[in-house]
Every structure is written in structure tokens, then in C-alpha cells.
Design a protein around this motif. Structure first.
Motif, PDB file in Angstrom:
ATOM      1  N   ILE A 116       0.760  -1.282  -0.022  1.00 64.13           N
ATOM      2  CA  ILE A 116      -0.027   0.168   0.013  1.00 64.13           C
ATOM      3  C   ILE A 116       0.993   1.188  -0.015  1.00 64.13           C
ATOM      4  O   ILE A 116       0.506   2.141  -0.673  1.00 64.13           O
ATOM      5  CB  ILE A 116      -0.876  -0.090   1.112  1.00 64.13           C
ATOM      6  CG1 ILE A 116      -1.851  -1.082   1.118  1.00 64.13           C
ATOM      7  CG2 ILE A 116      -1.623   1.280   1.468  1.00 64.13           C
ATOM      8  CD1 ILE A 116      -2.869  -1.371   2.290  1.00 64.13           C
ATOM      9  N   LEU A 117       1.922   1.244   0.889  1.00 65.84           N
ATOM     10  CA  LEU A 117       2.648   2.429   0.830  1.00 65.84           C
ATOM     11  C   LEU A 117       3.935   2.222  -0.068  1.00 65.84           C
ATOM     12  O   LEU A 117       4.717   3.630  -0.036  1.00 65.84           O
ATOM     13  CB  LEU A 117       3.317   2.522   2.149  1.00 65.84           C
ATOM     14  CG  LEU A 117       2.453   2.613   3.572  1.00 65.84           C
ATOM     15  CD1 LEU A 117       2.912   2.441   4.790  1.00 65.84           C
ATOM     16  CD2 LEU A 117       1.421   3.567   3.324  1.00 65.84           C
ATOM     17  N   LYS A 118       3.931   1.642  -1.093  1.00 59.97           N
ATOM     18  CA  LYS A 118       5.219   1.260  -1.899  1.00 59.97           C
ATOM     19  C   LYS A 118       5.237   2.648  -2.903  1.00 59.97           C
ATOM     20  O   LYS A 118       6.408   2.545  -3.221  1.00 59.97           O
ATOM     21  CB  LYS A 118       5.206   0.025  -2.671  1.00 59.97           C
ATOM     22  CG  LYS A 118       6.372  -0.128  -3.157  1.00 59.97           C
ATOM     23  CD  LYS A 118       6.097  -1.757  -3.885  1.00 59.97           C
ATOM     24  CE  LYS A 118       7.334  -1.958  -4.755  1.00 59.97           C
ATOM     25  NZ  LYS A 118       7.246  -3.476  -5.627  1.00 59.97           N
ATOM     26  N   ARG A 119       4.274   3.308  -3.001  1.00 60.69           N
ATOM     27  CA  ARG A 119       4.058   4.189  -4.157  1.00 60.69           C
ATOM     28  C   ARG A 119       5.009   5.448  -3.696  1.00 60.69           C
ATOM     29  O   ARG A 119       5.481   6.329  -4.541  1.00 60.69           O
ATOM     30  CB  ARG A 119       2.662   4.617  -4.399  1.00 60.69           C
ATOM     31  CG  ARG A 119       2.203   3.731  -5.192  1.00 60.69           C
ATOM     32  CD  ARG A 119       0.822   4.065  -5.533  1.00 60.69           C
ATOM     33  NE  ARG A 119       0.458   5.221  -6.309  1.00 60.69           N
ATOM     34  CZ  ARG A 119      -0.686   6.019  -6.715  1.00 60.69           C
ATOM     35  NH1 ARG A 119      -1.761   5.125  -6.181  1.00 60.69           N
ATOM     36  NH2 ARG A 119      -0.519   7.051  -7.571  1.00 60.69           N
ATOM     37  N   ASP A 120       5.351   5.796  -2.558  1.00 62.99           N
ATOM     38  CA  ASP A 120       6.171   6.825  -2.111  1.00 62.99           C
ATOM     39  C   ASP A 120       7.673   6.407  -2.140  1.00 62.99           C
ATOM     40  O   ASP A 120       8.088   6.023  -1.117  1.00 62.99           O
ATOM     41  CB  ASP A 120       5.863   7.101  -0.484  1.00 62.99           C
ATOM     42  CG  ASP A 120       6.329   8.546  -0.150  1.00 62.99           C
ATOM     43  OD1 ASP A 120       7.474   8.876  -1.004  1.00 62.99           O
ATOM     44  OD2 ASP A 120       6.047   8.841   0.847  1.00 62.99           O
ATOM     45  N   SER A 121       8.463   6.838  -3.256  1.00 63.25           N
ATOM     46  CA  SER A 121       9.935   6.580  -3.423  1.00 63.25           C
ATOM     47  C   SER A 121      10.752   6.897  -2.245  1.00 63.25           C
ATOM     48  O   SER A 121      11.667   6.284  -1.812  1.00 63.25           O
ATOM     49  CB  SER A 121      10.303   6.900  -4.681  1.00 63.25           C
ATOM     50  OG  SER A 121      10.078   8.357  -4.664  1.00 63.25           O
ATOM     51  N   ALA A 122      10.363   8.033  -1.582  1.00 63.59           N
ATOM     52  CA  ALA A 122      11.126   8.630  -0.489  1.00 63.59           C
ATOM     53  C   ALA A 122      10.974   7.725   0.704  1.00 63.59           C
ATOM     54  O   ALA A 122      11.926   7.783   1.757  1.00 63.59           O
ATOM     55  CB  ALA A 122      10.806  10.025  -0.167  1.00 63.59           C
ATOM     56  N   PHE A 123      10.087   6.873   0.752  1.00 65.44           N
ATOM     57  CA  PHE A 123       9.852   5.986   2.031  1.00 65.44           C
ATOM     58  C   PHE A 123      10.402   4.440   1.686  1.00 65.44           C
ATOM     59  O   PHE A 123      10.298   3.818   2.753  1.00 65.44           O
ATOM     60  CB  PHE A 123       8.443   6.082   2.165  1.00 65.44           C
ATOM     61  CG  PHE A 123       7.931   5.166   3.439  1.00 65.44           C
ATOM     62  CD1 PHE A 123       8.770   5.672   4.763  1.00 65.44           C
ATOM     63  CD2 PHE A 123       7.201   4.231   3.307  1.00 65.44           C
ATOM     64  CE1 PHE A 123       8.144   5.011   5.875  1.00 65.44           C
ATOM     65  CE2 PHE A 123       7.046   3.394   4.682  1.00 65.44           C
ATOM     66  CZ  PHE A 123       7.272   3.794   5.833  1.00 65.44           C
ATOM     67  N   ASP A 124      11.081   4.285   0.628  1.00 66.64           N
ATOM     68  CA  ASP A 124      11.453   3.107   0.075  1.00 66.64           C
ATOM     69  C   ASP A 124      12.383   2.271   1.137  1.00 66.64           C
ATOM     70  O   ASP A 124      12.170   1.042   1.603  1.00 66.64           O
ATOM     71  CB  ASP A 124      12.050   2.851  -1.337  1.00 66.64           C
ATOM     72  CG  ASP A 124      11.197   3.264  -2.278  1.00 66.64           C
ATOM     73  OD1 ASP A 124       9.883   2.883  -2.083  1.00 66.64           O
ATOM     74  OD2 ASP A 124      11.664   3.347  -3.542  1.00 66.64           O
ATOM     75  N   LEU A 125      13.347   2.875   1.738  1.00 61.45           N
ATOM     76  CA  LEU A 125      14.053   2.264   2.491  1.00 61.45           C
ATOM     77  C   LEU A 125      13.420   1.945   3.760  1.00 61.45           C
ATOM     78  O   LEU A 125      13.446   0.650   4.278  1.00 61.45           O
ATOM     79  CB  LEU A 125      15.477   3.254   2.751  1.00 61.45           C
ATOM     80  CG  LEU A 125      16.439   2.463   3.961  1.00 61.45           C
ATOM     81  CD1 LEU A 125      17.057   1.262   3.243  1.00 61.45           C
ATOM     82  CD2 LEU A 125      17.462   3.471   3.960  1.00 61.45           C
ATOM     83  N   LEU A 126      12.734   2.924   4.524  1.00 64.57           N
ATOM     84  CA  LEU A 126      12.050   2.680   5.886  1.00 64.57           C
ATOM     85  C   LEU A 126      10.921   1.545   5.358  1.00 64.57           C
ATOM     86  O   LEU A 126      10.651   0.643   6.509  1.00 64.57           O
ATOM     87  CB  LEU A 126      11.597   3.923   6.340  1.00 64.57           C
ATOM     88  CG  LEU A 126      12.418   4.736   7.083  1.00 64.57           C
ATOM     89  CD1 LEU A 126      11.885   6.242   7.470  1.00 64.57           C
ATOM     90  CD2 LEU A 126      12.947   3.907   7.945  1.00 64.57           C
TER      91      LEU A 126
END
Length: 243
Positions: free
Chosen positions: A81-91
Motif C-alpha cells: 500500500i505504501l510502496k508508491r512513495d519512493s522517498a519512503f522505500d528504505l524505511l
């Protein structure tokens, strides 16, 4: 692609655990354990009681093990669900790994407990030899009461699950404007880390403490799981809504 089924898995998890709690409470009310006698240890009382109710702990822990294995889809689903935010990929990846590892360790711990204690109960009732019965009692004591297959692996599992909960709670709260949910999730996560860190400290010295406190925190974790699952089912947490 609909993600509502992920929420239903979470609801199933909560109902399953609550169902076992209700069943066990009912069982202990109908078949109460006798009081400790002078000179009798808790392990001796426990193996006598459960040897008369073989299968109770086995089916309880064994079925929960399978439920934990199924629940791996929850961190995987929220990761998706949250995968679309590339800035959040690592976390997001860290939360995914922590969640999967946490549920896997929980499943492993519960299954090991189930088969080990039921073996101990079977050994206890099928052998009149005092040494064999003493050995069976030691197996039960170490596995369940002293944290051999229980608290030891629970610590690792819950620290992993707390990491998953903290990361995804904060992200969900920010992206979907759910401040109260975020505060609750962060609180539960830090309580998990604190409680099980204390448990680890004492377990490394051969003592099992904080069990009751951690059980209460576990109930709060179920509340969080039900909360996030209902949000997914109701569409309040959805890929299309990510900023």
C-alpha cells in the motif's frame, strides 16, 4: 487491485486470538487447576494438570502458530500500500523485513512450544519411571515457565513487530491524516520495545519477569491491528490516497 482482503486477514487474526482467550478462560473455569501443595513446584502442578487435558496447549499454540504464519501478509500488504512513495522505500523495506521476521519467529516459537510440551505430557503419563517423569517435568518447566521456547523467542519476535508497527504507524498517520492512530501506534510500539527489553535483561540472568505487563501490551497490539485492518477494509488506507 483491492487491498481490502489484507484487512480481513488482520480481523481474522484478532478474532482468532480473542477466541482462544475466551475458550481458555472458559476451560479454566470449568476445569480449575488445583492449588499448590506444600513443597510442590509450579512446574509439577502444571504438568499434572495439562497431562489430564492433553491437547489443550498443543492445539492452542499450534493453531496460533499457523495464524501467525498467515499473518505475514499484513506487513507485506501494508508495504504494498505504501510502496508508491519512493522517498519512503528504505524505511518501508525495513518495516517489511521486521514484520515478516516478527511473525515468522512467533510462528516458530509457538510451534516449538506446542510439540515440545505435548511430548512432555505424553512422556509423563505413559511412563511410571520417576526419572522419566522428572525429565518430562523439566522439559515443560524449561519450555514454558522458564522461557526456553517462549519468552526467549517472543523477545526477538516482538522487538521485530514493534519496529514494523512504529515505522508503518508513523507513515500511515502522516499520509492519511490519522494523528490519533499514529500516536496510539507509536505508544504501543515503544511499550513493546521497553517491556521486552526489560524481559531480555532479566532473562539473560535466568529470570523471567514482565510477562503479565507484556501480555497487557499484547492486547493493545491487537487493538492496533484491528484498527489498521478496519481502516484498510473501509478504504481509509488505500494506495490511491497516498500523497
Amino acid at each position: 487491485m483491492s487491498v481490502k482482503w489484507i484487512g480481513w486477514v488482520g480481523i481474522l487474526h484478532v478474532l482468532f486470538i480473542v477466541g482462544w482467550i475466551v475458550y481458555n478462560l472458559s476451560h479454566y473455569l470449568i476445569y480449575p487447576a488445583p492449588l499448590l501443595e506444600d513443597g510442590q513446584s509450579l512446574a509439577e502442578l502444571g504438568i499434572l494438570y495439562y497431562s489430564e487435558h492433553r491437547g489443550l496447549l498443543g492445539f492452542d499454540h499450534g493453531s496460533k502458530s499457523l495464524m501467525m504464519l498467515l499473518s505475514i501478509v499484513l506487513p507485506v500488504g501494508i508495504f504494498y500500500i505504501l510502496k508508491r512513495d519512493s522517498a519512503f522505500d528504505l524505511l518501508n523495506m525495513l518495516a517489511l523485513v521486521a514484520g515478516v521476521v516478527g511473525f515468522t519467529l512467533y510462528s516458530l516459537s509457538l510451534m516449538l512450544q506446542a510439540v515440545t510440551v505435548e511430548y512432555a505430557f505424553q512422556l509423563f503419563v505413559s511412563n511410571n519411571d520417576a526419572s522419566a517423569q522428572a525429565f518430562a517435568t523439566l522439559i515443560y518447566d524449561w519450555t514454558m515457565l522458564q522461557g526456553g521456547f517462549s519468552v526467549s523467542i517472543y523477545i526477538l519476535a516482538n522487538l521485530s513487530l514493534a519496529t514494523w508497527l512504529l515505522i508503518h504507524s508513523k507513515k500511515i498517520a502522516r499520509d492519511f491524516k490519522m494523528k490519533v492512530f499514529g500516536v496510539f501506534g507509536m505508544t504501543v510500539g515503544f511499550l513493546h520495545i521497553g517491556g521486552y527489553s526489560v524481559s531480555w535483561f532479566f532473562l539473560m540472568q535466568g529470570s523471567q519477569v514482565m510477562h503479565e505487563v507484556n501480555e497487557v501490551v499484547g492486547v493493545l497490539w491487537l487493538v492496533w491491528l484491528a484498527w489498521v485492518s478496519l481502516y484498510i477494509i473501509n478504504g481509509k488506507i488505500n494506495r490511491s490516497e497516498i500523497n
